[in-house]
Design a protein around this motif. Structure first.
Motif, PDB file in Angstrom:
ATOM      1  N   TYR A   1    -114.354  42.344 -49.356  1.00 12.11           N
ATOM      2  CA  TYR A   1    -113.330  41.521 -48.713  1.00 12.11           C
ATOM      3  C   TYR A   1    -112.067  41.609 -49.567  1.00 12.11           C
ATOM      4  N   VAL A   2    -111.380  40.517 -49.806  1.00 10.75           N
ATOM      5  CA  VAL A   2    -110.144  40.502 -50.586  1.00 10.75           C
ATOM      6  C   VAL A   2    -110.277  39.493 -51.709  1.00 10.75           C
ATOM      7  N   GLY A   3    -109.953  39.915 -52.928  1.00  6.60           N
ATOM      8  CA  GLY A   3    -110.026  39.010 -54.067  1.00  6.60           C
ATOM      9  C   GLY A   3    -109.032  37.869 -53.933  1.00  6.60           C
ATOM     10  N   GLU A   4    -109.390  36.709 -54.510  1.00  7.69           N
ATOM     11  CA  GLU A   4    -108.496  35.556 -54.440  1.00  7.69           C
ATOM     12  C   GLU A   4    -108.724  34.633 -55.627  1.00  7.69           C
ATOM     13  N   LEU A   5    -107.700  33.849 -55.956  1.00  9.15           N
ATOM     14  CA  LEU A   5    -107.794  32.864 -57.031  1.00  9.15           C
ATOM     15  C   LEU A   5    -108.112  31.501 -56.443  1.00  9.15           C
ATOM     16  N   ILE A   6    -109.026  30.785 -57.096  1.00 11.05           N
ATOM     17  CA  ILE A   6    -109.335  29.418 -56.702  1.00 11.05           C
ATOM     18  C   ILE A   6    -109.213  28.533 -57.947  1.00 11.05           C
ATOM     19  N   PRO A   7    -108.988  27.224 -57.777  1.00 10.33           N
ATOM     20  CA  PRO A   7    -108.931  26.340 -58.955  1.00 10.33           C
ATOM     21  C   PRO A   7    -110.242  26.394 -59.720  1.00 10.33           C
ATOM     22  N   SER A   8    -110.157  26.387 -61.035  1.00 13.33           N
ATOM     23  CA  SER A   8    -111.389  26.465 -61.837  1.00 13.33           C
ATOM     24  C   SER A   8    -112.257  25.225 -61.651  1.00 13.33           C
TER      25      SER A   8
ATOM     26  N   CYS B   1    -125.790  31.428 -52.870  1.00 12.90           N
ATOM     27  CA  CYS B   1    -124.768  31.307 -51.829  1.00 12.90           C
ATOM     28  C   CYS B   1    -124.904  32.467 -50.843  1.00 12.90           C
ATOM     29  N   PRO B   2    -124.756  32.208 -49.554  1.00 16.35           N
ATOM     30  CA  PRO B   2    -124.776  33.314 -48.579  1.00 16.35           C
ATOM     31  C   PRO B   2    -123.518  34.171 -48.752  1.00 16.35           C
ATOM     32  N   ASN B   3    -123.678  35.482 -48.691  1.00 18.75           N
ATOM     33  CA  ASN B   3    -122.530  36.384 -48.819  1.00 18.75           C
ATOM     34  C   ASN B   3    -121.876  36.562 -47.447  1.00 18.75           C
ATOM     35  N   THR B   4    -120.697  35.986 -47.296  1.00 20.62           N
ATOM     36  CA  THR B   4    -119.993  36.028 -46.004  1.00 20.62           C
ATOM     37  C   THR B   4    -118.786  36.970 -46.036  1.00 20.62           C
ATOM     38  N   CYS B   5    -118.682  37.799 -47.076  1.00 16.48           N
ATOM     39  CA  CYS B   5    -117.511  38.676 -47.225  1.00 16.48           C
ATOM     40  C   CYS B   5    -117.388  39.669 -46.072  1.00 16.48           C
ATOM     41  N   SER B   6    -118.505  40.242 -45.656  1.00 20.34           N
ATOM     42  CA  SER B   6    -118.461  41.228 -44.570  1.00 20.34           C
ATOM     43  C   SER B   6    -117.971  40.599 -43.272  1.00 20.34           C
ATOM     44  N   GLN B   7    -118.456  39.379 -42.979  1.00 26.48           N
ATOM     45  CA  GLN B   7    -118.013  38.697 -41.765  1.00 26.48           C
ATOM     46  C   GLN B   7    -116.516  38.406 -41.819  1.00 26.48           C
ATOM     47  N   LYS B   8    -116.046  37.966 -42.992  1.00 29.91           N
ATOM     48  CA  LYS B   8    -114.615  37.672 -43.151  1.00 29.91           C
ATOM     49  C   LYS B   8    -113.784  38.933 -42.977  1.00 29.91           C
ATOM     50  N   TRP B   9    -114.277  40.034 -43.537  1.00 27.17           N
ATOM     51  CA  TRP B   9    -113.553  41.295 -43.430  1.00 27.17           C
ATOM     52  C   TRP B   9    -113.479  41.758 -41.978  1.00 27.17           C
ATOM     53  N   ASN B  10    -114.564  41.533 -41.227  1.00 26.10           N
ATOM     54  CA  ASN B  10    -114.568  41.905 -39.805  1.00 26.10           C
ATOM     55  C   ASN B  10    -113.534  41.097 -39.021  1.00 26.10           C
TER      56      ASN B  10
ATOM     57  N   VAL C   1    -110.727  39.903 -40.305  1.00 28.65           N
ATOM     58  CA  VAL C   1    -109.427  40.457 -40.699  1.00 28.65           C
ATOM     59  C   VAL C   1    -109.151  41.744 -39.935  1.00 28.65           C
ATOM     60  N   LYS C   2    -110.165  42.617 -39.838  1.00 34.92           N
ATOM     61  CA  LYS C   2    -109.992  43.888 -39.128  1.00 34.92           C
ATOM     62  C   LYS C   2    -109.668  43.657 -37.656  1.00 34.92           C
ATOM     63  N   GLN C   3    -110.320  42.664 -37.066  1.00 27.57           N
ATOM     64  CA  GLN C   3    -110.075  42.367 -35.657  1.00 27.57           C
ATOM     65  C   GLN C   3    -108.628  41.897 -35.452  1.00 27.57           C
ATOM     66  N   LYS C   4    -108.152  41.021 -36.345  1.00 31.44           N
ATOM     67  CA  LYS C   4    -106.774  40.533 -36.248  1.00 31.44           C
ATOM     68  C   LYS C   4    -105.776  41.673 -36.446  1.00 31.44           C
ATOM     69  N   LYS C   5    -106.091  42.567 -37.390  1.00 28.03           N
ATOM     70  CA  LYS C   5    -105.213  43.712 -37.617  1.00 28.03           C
ATOM     71  C   LYS C   5    -105.154  44.609 -36.387  1.00 28.03           C
ATOM     72  N   GLN C   6    -106.306  44.808 -35.753  1.00 27.76           N
ATOM     73  CA  GLN C   6    -106.348  45.651 -34.566  1.00 27.76           C
ATOM     74  C   GLN C   6    -105.552  45.013 -33.422  1.00 27.76           C
TER      75      GLN C   6
ATOM     76  N   ALA D   1     -97.170  49.534 -37.282  1.00 29.26           N
ATOM     77  CA  ALA D   1     -98.492  49.779 -36.687  1.00 29.26           C
ATOM     78  C   ALA D   1     -99.283  50.772 -37.544  1.00 29.26           C
ATOM     79  N   GLN D   2     -98.598  51.793 -38.066  1.00 27.88           N
ATOM     80  CA  GLN D   2     -99.261  52.798 -38.916  1.00 27.88           C
ATOM     81  C   GLN D   2     -99.720  52.189 -40.224  1.00 27.88           C
ATOM     82  N   SER D   3     -98.868  51.319 -40.810  1.00 24.33           N
ATOM     83  CA  SER D   3     -99.249  50.679 -42.076  1.00 24.33           C
ATOM     84  C   SER D   3    -100.457  49.782 -41.891  1.00 24.33           C
ATOM     85  N   LEU D   4    -100.544  49.131 -40.738  1.00 20.02           N
ATOM     86  CA  LEU D   4    -101.717  48.295 -40.437  1.00 20.02           C
ATOM     87  C   LEU D   4    -102.952  49.138 -40.261  1.00 20.02           C
TER      88      LEU D   4
END
Length: 331
Positions: free
Chosen positions: A107-114, A135-144, A146-151, A325-328
């Motif tokens: 997915y995409v790295g991010e900063l959270i409060p410690s 913890c359940p790994n939900t990164c793949s779902q989140k990435w999907n 993001v990809k849908q929104k980009k499309q 569109a190409q950059s996306l």
């Protein structure tokens, strides 16, 4: 002969010692290199990739902002030594100053409060902030998602580009008509006698010449794609006020001026309107109109991020582009 033999043996012994010394030196260098490489490869939990170089297991760690030096053994020891909280990226000891970096693999790295670290809630989609629970790994779902929104955004730009092409063609024809009209008016102004016998004598052409020249001097974009907005008015009601956007002219809040058009910024992505009515005990009002790709012309939203300084988001096919569109697509 015996002396020569002894001399030869001595020479061989010396050469052997030199090679032995060289061999041990190379071995030492090899293990030193391995040690350094290992130190370089050490990944400190909770630290962003571009900051890993500051967290090398050396004798001392230097706090980012204050420059305070502490033994590296105090990093992530659940005690806040640095006033800026940088020694505890993977614990909540330096809350609320500290930040924890979620790698969020796939997915995409991010900063959270410690303070979110080890609080029993899975904040990183890969669960890296909660090593003591599963913890359940939900990164793949989140990435999907993001990809849908980009499309969807890519599809919007492609549709908008087709509409934009028609706008450019129409603008070219309309501006050519204006140029032809201008030439006729100039001829009329220079040779008024040619029109003396006309059934309806034409009006004084000078005013019309000035109006057309003003229209032709305006910057309508790289390919004149924004020409169709000239002379139009768009409005939206927001928090009891009616905001009006008159492209290439003015911006208003009800009948109050938010500025007159001063030109483009950001490669035809923003219009600036300045020198509006003065705020009470403040600056003169101004507005920036941000152009977004859309299938039709409409005001999306209005905001006032600072006193008497307004922003407006406006959608139009003229803001769509193949480049975006190409950059996306390459995202």
């Amino acid at each position: 002969r015996v002396a020569k033999k002894k001399k030869r043996e001595t020479l061989l012994s010396r050469m052997s010692n030199k090679f032995l010394f060289l061999y041990f030196a190379l071995v030492c260098l090899f293990f030193t290199f391995l040690s350094l490489s290992s130190a370089r490869r050490t990944i400190i939990n909770g630290v962003a990739p571009d900051h890993q170089e500051f967290y090398r297991p050396a004798k001392e760690f230097r706090c980012y902002k204050t420059g305070l030096r502490i033994p590296f053994s105090r990093v992530n020891d659940d005690y806040c030594d640095c006033p800026d909280g940088t020694d505890e990226p993977a614990t909540s000891a330096c809350a609320p100053l500290g930040k924890f970096y979620c790698q969020n693999k796939k997915y995409v790295g991010e900063l959270i409060p410690s303070s979110f670290v080890q609080d029993g809630v899975c904040d990183c989609c890969d669960g890296e902030d909660e090593p003591k629970i599963k913890c359940p790994n939900t990164c793949s779902q989140k990435w999907n998602v993001v990809k849908q929104k980009k499309q969807e955004e890519i599809d919007l730009h492609k549709k908008g580009i087709n509409l934009k092409t028609d706008l450019i063609k129409s603008a070219f024809l309309a501006l050519e008509e204006k140029k032809n009209e201008l030439e006729q008016l100039k001829h009329q102004a220079a040779h008024p006698e040619d029109y003396e016998d006309a059934i309806e004598p034409p009006e004084n052409p000078h005013k019309k010449i000035e109006e057309i020249n003003k229209i032709l001097r305006i910057d309508y974009g790289k390919h004149k794609e924004f020409f169709h907005l000239f002379g139009t008015t768009h409005q939206i009601v927001h928090k009891g006020y009616t905001y009006k956007f008159l492209p290439f002219d003015a911006a208003k809040q009800d009948e109050m001026s938010l500025g007159t058009w001063k030109g483009w910024t950001g490669d035809y992505t923003k219009m600036r309107f300045t020198d509006g009515e003065k705020c009470w005990d403040g600056p003169t009002r101004e507005m920036t109109v941000l152009f977004n790709c859309g299938e039709k012309e409409e005001i999306i939203e209005v905001d006032e991020p600072s006193k008497c300084s307004y922003t407006m988001k406006f959608s139009t096919p003229a803001a769509c582009s193949w480049e975006h569109a190409q950059s996306l697509s390459n995202f």
